[in-house]
Design a protein around this motif. Structure first.
Motif, short mmCIF file in Angstrom:
data_model
loop_
_atom_site.label_atom_id
_atom_site.label_comp_id
_atom_site.label_asym_id
_atom_site.label_seq_id
_atom_site.Cartn_x
_atom_site.Cartn_y
_atom_site.Cartn_z
N PRO A 64 0.85 -1.20 0.00
CA PRO A 64 0.00 0.00 0.00
C PRO A 64 0.88 1.25 0.00
O PRO A 64 1.84 1.34 0.78
N ASN A 107 -5.38 4.78 2.36
CA ASN A 107 -4.42 3.78 2.87
C ASN A 107 -4.03 4.01 4.32
O ASN A 107 -3.27 3.20 4.87
N GLU A 141 -5.02 1.14 6.46
CA GLU A 141 -4.56 -0.17 6.00
C GLU A 141 -3.15 -0.51 6.50
O GLU A 141 -2.80 -1.68 6.61
#
Length: 561
Positions: free
Chosen positions: A141, A265, A268
């Motif tokens: 990511p 992101n 994440e």
């Protein structure tokens, strides 16, 4: 009365017997106004002590302040352009243009490189540079490098918190910092030389043994969100435009990947993702321990002690899964429609502006053409429409003379050169009122075309002199020398000294500038646009202008206005 302070008579000053000044005359003139004149003669007392046969003799001499060099009376008849009489001839240090100390490099058994540059002083700058950045996040990511920068120098196996690290450095007068870019992560500490052992131990712990606690990661998420909001709200759009121009020039690959963590992101990225990334990229063979202001043998000794057999907290990977992709220049356009009318409020608000950045592919910093491109970038120069001027401010660069001085409505015109190990990007950033965007774009495309014209001898020499001056002045700073040593050794395994770079700059000719410009103009343009884009020409028209002889945009005919 007891307990009350005795009042003094007005106009009377009480003098102690030990006063250094003596009043010799006091005259009172009473007319309509009362005035008191006090003439003071200052007596200087020079006490010299002579020791003879074990006895101390004190001789007191009184020197009157009536010297022929005093400010009172008539001025001395001494020329200010000639040396003062009786003063020995000065001896000046000789400068040969080369550094006194060479850069020493040692490679340890585990592949870690140790590079040092000695420099006089009691402070040093030491750090670890890692061949890791946002360009290596293709399989992860985007935003890991951004997180690592914020998490640096937090709690480690040896230190319980960031405060402990700062207190430890404070004992040696030290500070620490971490910066990430598209291709490098840099941990650096500046401290006293005598604290080198503690500094290297701390760096080893911060890089290889971070705890990455859940609380620290959550705090980092908050810091990243705040920075992203600030990036979109700040009046200066240059960081955002730089991000956009890279995304346009290298769409979806290497240096075109986001340097800042995308909003989607932020949640994440966790400890597991970070450990997976660090396991692949934080290897000794991808690191350089660089130091400035210390002895090389001393730095190598500390490296062997703390970094040779150090085991990272995420464990060693049998086969590192490293992304070795080469940058692929694609060209293209990235646009963000945005209301810029209220970006800077207050008593002197910045007017609503539209920002355009146009770039073309240049070369990597490993190629010979890198130096001619650096001279070309300095020759273009530029800046804001308001400048204090003066020598060295770039007031005679092309973007000032041809753009800002001729078009009063242009708010900014600045040239930038970004260079990496496999590609590069030379771009021009311009700002103006939204109603004049089309004219602004045409002015910039004309400047790109005129780069290929023969550069004047004086113009070229001025650009080369300014580049060498900027290089040498920056390298007077210890942290800048550290970064220069670390980056060069990390990318090439050696370092070119400043006098070698100056020789390469001096050898650049007008034909070199014309050659690299002609090559650059063959590439597709990369365009970033921010603000009110109603009058922005199409990407095809901008590409056509950069392919023409005069840089003019194709004419547009409208049935209705």
């Amino acid at each position: 009365m007891k307990g009350e302070r005795r009042r003094r008579k007005p106009g009377v000053m009480k003098m102690g017997w030990a006063a250094p000044c003596s009043f010799v005359k006091q005259r009172v003139c009473s007319n309509v106004w009362c005035k008191t004149f006090i003439i003071i003669r200052v007596t200087f007392v020079l006490v010299t002590e002579r020791i003879q046969d074990g006895d101390s003799h004190v001789e007191v001499q009184k020197l009157e302040s009536c010297s022929k060099y005093s400010s009172g009376g008539r001025y001395p008849n001494i020329s200010l352009s000639a040396p003062l009489p009786g003063i020995p001839k000065p001896v000046f240090a000789s400068v040969d243009g080369q550094e006194k100390y060479e850069t020493k490099i040692t490679t340890l058994e585990n592949g870690l490189k140790v590079a040092s540059q000695n420099k006089f002083g009691q402070f040093c700058t030491v750090g670890i540079l890692v061949n890791s950045g946002s360009r290596h996040e293709a399989k992860y990511p985007s935003g890991i490098a951004h997180f690592i920068e914020k998490l640096a120098f937090s709690s480690t196996a040896q230190y319980g918190s960031k405060d402990e690290i700062l207190l430890t450095l404070e004992q040696h007068g030290g500070i620490c910092d971490c910066q990430t870019s598209r291709d490098t992560t840099m941990y650096a500490v500046s401290a006293e030389v005598k604290g080198l052992d503690t500094v290297v131990s701390l760096l080893s712990d911060a890089v290889l043994q971070p705890r990455l606690l859940d609380d620290e990661i959550e705090m980092t998420r908050m810091a990243v969100r705040f920075e992203l909001e600030d990036l979109n709200m700040r009046p200066d759009p240059e960081p955002l435009l730089t991000e956009m121009i890279h995304a346009a020039a290298y769409r979806g690959n290497t240096v075109g990947l986001p340097r800042f963590c995308p909003v989607g992101n932020v949640d994440e990225i966790d400890k597991k993702v970070l450990h997976s990334y660090l396991r692949n990229y934080y290897c000794p063979e991808r690191m350089v321990l660089a130091g400035v202001g210390i002895e090389h043998e001393q730095l190598v000794k500390c490296a062997r002690k703390y970094l040779l057999d150090a085991k990272p907290v995420w464990g060693a990977s049998a086969v590192a899964n490293v992304d070795l992709s080469v940058a692929q220049y694609t060209g293209g356009i990235v646009k963000i429609e945005k209301d810029m009318s209220d970006v800077s409020l207050g008593p002197t608000p910045i007017p609503e502006l539209t920002h355009i950045m146009i770039g073309l592919e240049s070369c990597s910093f490993l190629e010979e053409d890198f130096i001619p491109f650096a001279v070309l970038n300095m020759m273009m120069g530029g800046g804001g429409s308001f400048s204090a001027g003066g020598p060295g401010k770039g007031m005679f660069t092309r973007l000032y003379l041809n753009v800002l001085n001729r078009h009063h409505w242009m708010y900014n015109a600045t040239s930038y050169h970004h260079s990496y190990e496999d590609s590069g990007l030379l771009c021009i950033h311009a700002s103006a009122d939204p109603r004049q965007v089309r004219e602004m774009v045409e002015i910039i495309t004309r400047e790109f075309i005129q780069m290929a014209s023969n550069a004047g001898e004086m113009e070229l020499e001025r650009a080369k002199t300014q580049l060498k001056s900027m290089l040498m002045m920056n390298l007077e700073s210890r942290p800048v020398i550290f970064e220069d040593v670390g980056r060069q050794v990390l990318s090439t395994g050696k370092r070119k000294l400043p006098h070698e770079l100056c020789d390469l700059i001096s050898n650049v000719t007008a034909s070199d500038i014309k050659r690299v410009t002609t090559k650059m103009l063959r590439s597709k343009p990369a365009v970033a646009a921010l603000g009110d884009l109603t009058e922005l020409p199409s990407y095809e028209h901008i590409q056509a202008a950069l392919s023409s002889k005069d840089g003019r945009l194709p004419r547009m005919y409208r049935l209705f206005r």
